[in-house]
Design a protein around this motif. Sequence first.
Motif, mmCIF file in Angstrom:
data_model
loop_
_atom_site.group_PDB
_atom_site.id
_atom_site.type_symbol
_atom_site.label_atom_id
_atom_site.label_comp_id
_atom_site.label_asym_id
_atom_site.label_seq_id
_atom_site.Cartn_x
_atom_site.Cartn_y
_atom_site.Cartn_z
ATOM 1 N N GLY A 227 -5.886 -2.114 3.927
ATOM 2 C CA GLY A 227 -5.251 -0.768 4.343
ATOM 3 C C GLY A 227 -4.050 -0.583 3.296
ATOM 4 N N GLU A 228 -3.104 0.417 3.718
ATOM 5 C CA GLU A 228 -1.976 0.756 2.797
ATOM 6 C C GLU A 228 -0.914 -0.583 2.809
ATOM 7 N N PHE A 229 -0.265 -0.595 1.817
ATOM 8 C CA PHE A 229 1.263 -1.238 1.911
ATOM 9 C C PHE A 229 1.987 -0.714 0.794
ATOM 10 N N ARG A 230 3.307 -1.232 0.806
ATOM 11 C CA ARG A 230 4.149 -0.728 -0.105
ATOM 12 C C ARG A 230 4.907 -1.956 -0.783
ATOM 13 N N ALA A 231 5.291 -1.741 -2.187
ATOM 14 C CA ALA A 231 5.940 -2.645 -2.811
ATOM 15 C C ALA A 231 7.129 -2.154 -3.747
ATOM 16 N N PHE A 232 8.160 -2.930 -3.877
ATOM 17 C CA PHE A 232 9.335 -2.751 -4.900
ATOM 18 C C PHE A 232 8.618 -3.135 -6.256
ATOM 19 N N ARG A 233 8.685 -2.529 -7.214
ATOM 20 C CA ARG A 233 8.330 -2.910 -8.723
ATOM 21 C C ARG A 233 9.298 -2.232 -9.806
#
Length: 79
Positions: free
Chosen positions: A12-18
């Motif tokens: 499913g969905e996830f978030r990441a700082f990049r």
Amino acid sequence: MPLYDYQCSRCGEFRAFRPMRDSQLPQACPECDVLCERTLSAPFLSGASDGCLSRPQGAAPGGSWRKMCGFGCSGAGCH
């Protein structure tokens, strides 16, 4: 560093700082390590972040971060 949204076909969905220079590169899913493409999303305009970016312990795979965490990171299991 900007926060980006990704969609894993397994988890499913996830978030990441990049870094912005890496914004178009695939990101590994934090659950299954499969490379995932970035999704189009509205900007996240919160003034603070407490690091709640992944699925809370015990949450079902494939659940949306929007349902688990909300935009203010006030959902159960985030803190």
